[in-house]
Design a protein around this motif. Structure first.
Motif, PDB file in Angstrom:
ATOM      1  N   VAL A  46      92.479 -50.782 -28.398  1.00 42.16           N
ATOM      2  CA  VAL A  46      92.494 -52.237 -28.244  1.00 42.16           C
ATOM      3  C   VAL A  46      92.569 -52.620 -26.768  1.00 42.16           C
ATOM      4  O   VAL A  46      91.902 -53.542 -26.299  1.00 42.16           O
ATOM      5  N   ASP A  47      93.384 -51.882 -26.022  1.00 45.70           N
ATOM      6  CA  ASP A  47      93.544 -52.128 -24.588  1.00 45.70           C
ATOM      7  C   ASP A  47      94.206 -50.897 -23.971  1.00 45.70           C
ATOM      8  O   ASP A  47      94.748 -50.038 -24.693  1.00 45.70           O
ATOM      9  N   SER A  48      94.158 -50.810 -22.653  1.00 42.87           N
ATOM     10  CA  SER A  48      94.802 -49.694 -21.959  1.00 42.87           C
ATOM     11  C   SER A  48      95.203 -50.134 -20.563  1.00 42.87           C
ATOM     12  O   SER A  48      94.691 -51.122 -20.033  1.00 42.87           O
TER      13      SER A  48
ATOM     14  N   LEU B 255      98.991 -46.209 -20.710  1.00 43.53           N
ATOM     15  CA  LEU B 255      99.324 -46.947 -21.931  1.00 43.53           C
ATOM     16  C   LEU B 255      98.055 -47.164 -22.744  1.00 43.53           C
ATOM     17  O   LEU B 255      97.059 -47.681 -22.221  1.00 43.53           O
ATOM     18  N   ILE B 256      98.071 -46.764 -24.005  1.00 42.91           N
ATOM     19  CA  ILE B 256      96.921 -46.932 -24.883  1.00 42.91           C
ATOM     20  C   ILE B 256      97.372 -47.729 -26.100  1.00 42.91           C
ATOM     21  O   ILE B 256      98.180 -47.263 -26.904  1.00 42.91           O
ATOM     22  N   LEU B 257      96.839 -48.950 -26.233  1.00 47.60           N
ATOM     23  CA  LEU B 257      97.202 -49.839 -27.335  1.00 47.60           C
ATOM     24  C   LEU B 257      96.233 -49.626 -28.489  1.00 47.60           C
ATOM     25  O   LEU B 257      95.017 -49.744 -28.331  1.00 47.60           O
ATOM     26  N   LEU B 258      96.769 -49.308 -29.654  1.00 47.87           N
ATOM     27  CA  LEU B 258      95.972 -48.949 -30.823  1.00 47.87           C
ATOM     28  C   LEU B 258      96.333 -49.847 -32.007  1.00 47.87           C
ATOM     29  O   LEU B 258      97.439 -50.396 -32.057  1.00 47.87           O
ATOM     30  N   PRO B 259      95.444 -49.987 -32.974  1.00 42.78           N
ATOM     31  CA  PRO B 259      95.805 -50.733 -34.187  1.00 42.78           C
ATOM     32  C   PRO B 259      96.953 -50.037 -34.910  1.00 42.78           C
ATOM     33  O   PRO B 259      97.129 -48.824 -34.801  1.00 42.78           O
ATOM     34  N   TYR B 260      97.717 -50.817 -35.652  1.00 43.92           N
ATOM     35  CA  TYR B 260      98.811 -50.264 -36.457  1.00 43.92           C
ATOM     36  C   TYR B 260      98.410 -50.285 -37.919  1.00 43.92           C
ATOM     37  O   TYR B 260      97.989 -51.313 -38.447  1.00 43.92           O
TER      38      TYR B 260
END
Length: 319
Positions: free
Chosen positions: A90-92, A109-114
């Motif tokens: 989603v974002d990093s 930082l790696i933003l992923l779906p939950y």
């Protein structure tokens, strides 16, 4: 990335008097819980301060520039591999500067779906406890989705990529049971020319670090000094995963849990299919075709996708 426990759902409602927060490219997120950790990374359940949507945040700690380069390559693989069966980034962001002398670190930082349903591993452990195997058509459609994700990697340009750690714990499940392959930290070029003992030792060490024992292809346990390794390492892992979809665990899980040699078990090529199972001969034949000790005898994943399609059509009465 470690598995996501269902206990998160229970703890999510707890009131946090002091809320840890993190910023990713100027967007603020509150840390709700710890999901898991392994090596130099942690995964946290976070909530967007603006939308209140939940995400999984992978934080990779880097002690040196070389660590940072490896961690950022995971972000690049996410950008390069856009597929509905591969987890989306989603974002990093990159925060801090690593400095060994000053004992400072950076974080990627790696933003992923939950996905609240968790992983395929957790689903299979629940089913094993209840004695409720997955119905054959669902086995095949789930497996097909994972194969499609793998095919996306193997078809990557300018060079094919291999996941190198395909396993049930690295497959998330959407609410409708759609599989999503995750953890791109093990991804590497699929085709490797090994020219000498130095190359062999390097690849063997990398495989020891990044590949899960019970799903690791035989050729990665003892890499020959002069050989060619290709994407069919993943096909072996897919065979182990298909076996687990049917029988809850990899065929080498019990060997690993006993502390016996998984390498010897894998090289032996002896795969025991349990008695009195509910699956067709076609499915067990497919498992055995993927778990060929010699990589040259294993199919490529496009053949696997076509074979699964045929079995799905056959089970639906179309053939």
């Amino acid at each position: 990335m470690n598995t996501i426990g269902l206990t998160i759902l229970v703890r999510m409602g707890n009131c946090l008097c002091v809320r840890e927060s993190v910023e990713i490219n100027g967007s603020k997120f509150y840390v709700r819980d710890s999901i898991g950790e392994g090596g130099f990374s942690t995964v946290q359940l976070v909530e967007s301060a603006s939308s209140h949507k939940l995400y999984a945040l992978k934080r990779i700690t880097c002690h040196a520039q070389s660590d940072e380069k490896v961690a950022l390559s995971e972000v690049e693989y996410h950008k390069a591999l856009c597929h509905p069966n591969i987890v989306e980034c989603v974002d990093s962001d990159l925060v801090g500067v690593p400095d060994l002398i000053g004992n400072r670190t950076s974080q990627v930082l790696i933003l992923l779906p939950y996905y609240p349903r968790g992983t395929l591993h957790e689903e299979l452990m629940r089913r094993q406890a209840n004695g409720s195997p997955i119905e054959e058509t669902t086995v095949l459609t789930t497996f097909r989705g994972i194969c499609e994700a793998t095919l996306c990697m193997h078809s990557a340009k300018p060079h094919p990529l291999a996941h190198r750690d395909i396993k049930t714990a690295n497959v998330l499940l959407k609410d409708d049971f759609t599989p999503v392959l995750m953890d791109l930290g093990s991804v590497a070029r699929a085709r490797v020319e090994v020219n000498g003992s130095t190359d062999a030792r390097k690849l063997q060490d990398e495989a020891s670090e990044k590949c899960s024992m019970a799903y690791k292809a035989p050729e990665l346990f003892n890499v020959e000094a002069f050989c060619h390794i290709d994407e069919r390492t993943d096909v072996w892992s897919l065979g182990c995963l298909l076996y687990a979809l049917c029988f809850y665990k990899s065929p080498f899980e019990a060997v690993y849990e006993r502390g016996d040699s998984v390498a010897l078990a894998a090289v032996s090529g002896n795969i025991r299919i349990p008695d009195n199972h509910p699956y067709s001969q076609d499915v067990t034949d497919l498992i055995e075709s993927l778990l060929k000790v010699s990589a040259d005898e294993r199919p490529y994943v496009d053949w696997v996708v076509n074979s699964v399609d045929q079995l799905i059509n056959k089970s639906a009465g179309a053939v």
